[in-house]
Design a protein around this motif. Sequence first.
Motif, PDB file in Angstrom:
ATOM      1  N   TRP A 235     -49.007  54.145  20.035  1.00 34.03           N
ATOM      2  CA  TRP A 235     -50.083  53.584  20.847  1.00 34.03           C
ATOM      3  C   TRP A 235     -49.333  52.270  21.751  1.00 34.03           C
ATOM      4  CZ3 TRP A 235     -54.773  54.841  22.045  1.00 34.03           C
ATOM      5  CH2 TRP A 235     -55.723  54.107  22.462  1.00 34.03           C
ATOM      6  N   GLY A 236     -49.422  52.261  23.119  1.00 32.66           N
ATOM      7  CA  GLY A 236     -48.930  51.346  23.680  1.00 32.66           C
ATOM      8  C   GLY A 236     -50.002  50.484  24.622  1.00 32.66           C
ATOM      9  N   ASN A 237     -49.523  49.656  25.362  1.00 35.89           N
ATOM     10  CA  ASN A 237     -50.643  48.683  25.934  1.00 35.89           C
ATOM     11  C   ASN A 237     -51.463  49.508  27.031  1.00 35.89           C
ATOM     12  OD1 ASN A 237     -49.134  46.525  25.157  1.00 35.89           O
ATOM     13  ND2 ASN A 237     -47.987  46.402  27.041  1.00 35.89           N
ATOM     14  N   ARG A 238     -51.205  50.743  27.256  1.00 37.48           N
ATOM     15  CA  ARG A 238     -52.210  51.731  28.001  1.00 37.48           C
ATOM     16  C   ARG A 238     -52.795  52.678  27.329  1.00 37.48           C
ATOM     17  NH1 ARG A 238     -49.427  52.874  33.365  1.00 37.48           N
ATOM     18  NH2 ARG A 238     -47.649  52.951  32.075  1.00 37.48           N
ATOM     19  N   GLY A 239     -52.528  52.714  26.009  1.00 40.06           N
ATOM     20  CA  GLY A 239     -52.743  53.882  25.308  1.00 40.06           C
ATOM     21  C   GLY A 239     -51.554  54.819  24.932  1.00 40.06           C
ATOM     22  N   PRO A 240     -51.732  56.040  24.360  1.00 42.69           N
ATOM     23  CA  PRO A 240     -50.842  56.862  23.763  1.00 42.69           C
ATOM     24  C   PRO A 240     -49.502  56.772  24.731  1.00 42.69           C
ATOM     25  CG  PRO A 240     -53.017  57.959  23.490  1.00 42.69           C
ATOM     26  CD  PRO A 240     -52.961  56.834  24.397  1.00 42.69           C
ATOM     27  N   THR A 241     -48.274  56.605  24.085  1.00 42.12           N
ATOM     28  CA  THR A 241     -47.060  56.676  24.927  1.00 42.12           C
ATOM     29  C   THR A 241     -45.951  57.430  24.045  1.00 42.12           C
ATOM     30  OG1 THR A 241     -47.524  54.348  25.638  1.00 42.12           O
ATOM     31  CG2 THR A 241     -45.498  55.133  25.937  1.00 42.12           C
TER      32      THR A 241
ATOM     33  N   ASN B 133     -44.202  67.609  32.663  1.00 40.59           N
ATOM     34  CA  ASN B 133     -43.795  66.442  33.390  1.00 40.59           C
ATOM     35  C   ASN B 133     -43.900  65.077  32.516  1.00 40.59           C
ATOM     36  OD1 ASN B 133     -43.010  64.639  35.564  1.00 40.59           O
ATOM     37  ND2 ASN B 133     -45.039  64.578  36.309  1.00 40.59           N
ATOM     38  N   MET B 134     -42.908  65.165  31.739  1.00 46.64           N
ATOM     39  CA  MET B 134     -43.040  64.060  30.400  1.00 46.64           C
ATOM     40  C   MET B 134     -41.743  63.526  30.275  1.00 46.64           C
ATOM     41  SD  MET B 134     -44.607  64.486  26.997  1.00 46.64           S
ATOM     42  CE  MET B 134     -46.299  65.229  27.303  1.00 46.64           C
ATOM     43  N   ARG B 135     -41.579  62.177  30.091  1.00 49.32           N
ATOM     44  CA  ARG B 135     -40.217  61.606  29.647  1.00 49.32           C
ATOM     45  C   ARG B 135     -40.595  60.546  28.602  1.00 49.32           C
ATOM     46  NH1 ARG B 135     -39.837  57.384  32.827  1.00 49.32           N
ATOM     47  NH2 ARG B 135     -41.062  57.396  34.972  1.00 49.32           N
ATOM     48  N   HIS B 136     -39.566  59.764  28.306  1.00 50.49           N
ATOM     49  CA  HIS B 136     -39.671  58.572  27.393  1.00 50.49           C
ATOM     50  C   HIS B 136     -40.516  57.638  28.387  1.00 50.49           C
ATOM     51  CE1 HIS B 136     -35.878  59.771  25.187  1.00 50.49           C
ATOM     52  NE2 HIS B 136     -36.664  60.677  25.050  1.00 50.49           N
ATOM     53  N   GLY B 137     -41.518  57.063  27.619  1.00 53.74           N
ATOM     54  CA  GLY B 137     -42.362  56.140  28.378  1.00 53.74           C
ATOM     55  C   GLY B 137     -43.616  56.779  28.873  1.00 53.74           C
ATOM     56  N   THR B 138     -43.777  57.836  28.962  1.00 58.71           N
ATOM     57  CA  THR B 138     -44.946  58.500  29.727  1.00 58.71           C
ATOM     58  C   THR B 138     -46.080  58.117  28.913  1.00 58.71           C
ATOM     59  OG1 THR B 138     -43.731  60.199  30.657  1.00 58.71           O
ATOM     60  CG2 THR B 138     -45.877  60.725  30.302  1.00 58.71           C
ATOM     61  N   VAL B 139     -47.234  57.747  29.673  1.00 58.46           N
ATOM     62  CA  VAL B 139     -48.242  57.518  28.949  1.00 58.46           C
ATOM     63  C   VAL B 139     -49.190  58.600  29.108  1.00 58.46           C
ATOM     64  CG1 VAL B 139     -50.518  56.179  29.084  1.00 58.46           C
ATOM     65  CG2 VAL B 139     -48.335  54.957  29.456  1.00 58.46           C
ATOM     66  N   VAL B 140     -49.876  59.365  28.077  1.00 58.36           N
ATOM     67  CA  VAL B 140     -50.502  60.358  28.148  1.00 58.36           C
ATOM     68  C   VAL B 140     -51.980  60.236  28.080  1.00 58.36           C
ATOM     69  CG1 VAL B 140     -48.517  61.734  27.398  1.00 58.36           C
ATOM     70  CG2 VAL B 140     -50.272  60.866  25.506  1.00 58.36           C
ATOM     71  N   SER B 141     -52.847  61.463  28.221  1.00 52.80           N
ATOM     72  CA  SER B 141     -54.219  61.294  28.265  1.00 52.80           C
ATOM     73  C   SER B 141     -54.829  60.923  26.868  1.00 52.80           C
ATOM     74  CB  SER B 141     -54.713  62.381  29.047  1.00 52.80           C
ATOM     75  OG  SER B 141     -56.200  62.516  28.723  1.00 52.80           O
ATOM     76  N   LEU B 142     -55.876  60.139  26.488  1.00 53.37           N
ATOM     77  CA  LEU B 142     -56.203  59.912  25.498  1.00 53.37           C
ATOM     78  C   LEU B 142     -57.352  61.173  25.219  1.00 53.37           C
ATOM     79  CD1 LEU B 142     -56.712  57.544  23.384  1.00 53.37           C
ATOM     80  CD2 LEU B 142     -58.892  57.072  24.654  1.00 53.37           C
ATOM     81  N   ASP B 143     -58.056  61.927  26.191  1.00 52.64           N
ATOM     82  CA  ASP B 143     -58.805  62.890  25.918  1.00 52.64           C
ATOM     83  C   ASP B 143     -58.301  64.223  26.078  1.00 52.64           C
ATOM     84  OD1 ASP B 143     -61.097  64.353  25.263  1.00 52.64           O
ATOM     85  OD2 ASP B 143     -61.870  64.340  27.243  1.00 52.64           O
ATOM     86  N   GLY B 144     -57.155  64.159  26.826  1.00 59.35           N
ATOM     87  CA  GLY B 144     -56.592  65.459  27.384  1.00 59.35           C
ATOM     88  C   GLY B 144     -55.293  65.913  26.775  1.00 59.35           C
ATOM     89  N   THR B 145     -54.946  65.366  25.679  1.00 61.67           N
ATOM     90  CA  THR B 145     -53.803  65.502  24.660  1.00 61.67           C
ATOM     91  C   THR B 145     -53.984  65.410  23.168  1.00 61.67           C
ATOM     92  OG1 THR B 145     -52.857  63.241  24.576  1.00 61.67           O
ATOM     93  CG2 THR B 145     -52.565  64.581  26.670  1.00 61.67           C
ATOM     94  N   ALA B 146     -53.298  66.232  22.492  1.00 65.81           N
ATOM     95  CA  ALA B 146     -53.497  66.125  21.061  1.00 65.81           C
ATOM     96  C   ALA B 146     -52.935  64.785  20.642  1.00 65.81           C
ATOM     97  CB  ALA B 146     -52.433  67.350  20.387  1.00 65.81           C
TER      98      ALA B 146
END
Length: 265
Positions: free
Chosen positions: A125-131, A145-158
């Motif tokens: 959990w980061g400053n902008r959500g799941p990271t 399209n994902m790498r270290h530091g990518t912030v992922v969707s709160l509703d759209g990801t597991a």
Amino acid sequence: MNLDAPDPVEADADSAAPRGPRGIQSVEVGGQLLIALAHVGRPMALKDLAREAGMVPAKAHPYLVSFGKLGLVVQDAGSGHYGLGPLALQLGLISLQQFDPVRLASAELPALAQQVGHTVAIAVWGNRGPTVVRLEEGPTAVHVNMRHGTVVSLDGTASGLLFAAHRPAAEVAQVLRAESGHAPDAGFAATLAQVRAQGWAARVDGSMPGVSALATPVFDGFGAMVLALVAIGPSAALPVDAASPLLAPLRDAAQAISRRIGWRG
């Protein structure tokens, strides 16, 4: 006097465990009392504590006296019950500081990716959500399209659903508004309740069409979720229901890491 003769207590330990490193049996026996207190999680009467540790009260009492002098246990003056003492608390806090959950989880990722046969990731959990903070590719190719530091969707990801189910509601609502422009609704709340009840989360064709994910939580000694272990793969090849063969290894790995950082389950 034979100075080379083994100490009787140590000799007993050797006979009890001949193939392991030599220890002191009395320490191991007394340690069962501390294990019992940690397992039960509340102060106990002498007879109950002794029974939990597999010994009679007369045998347990001298150990508790010594542990009390060290600060490992304390005895309540009113009830006479024994609980863990200040030194036990200090040791626990120091132990928690020594174990970085991300480092522990990162060490498990390569073997886990091979075991589940898919790419696995660690999200925090980061400053902008799941990271996403670590990604380990598996034998099954998946193009994300994902790498270290990518912030992922709160509703759209597991991993997002998993964190949303375990973070404070106000915090979740703030991130969801920033992400989607709307507040959590009854449907979202029902989904989070289901995630909490089953202990894992999944998303099929969520943020990325054709890609699905399955996630399990890692908890610290205070019961707070500190990271998610996530399996990511093509939707056609990654089962995400309760019967998924990926669920058991993900859950086992998450629980093993949780126990190492103090979670008691």
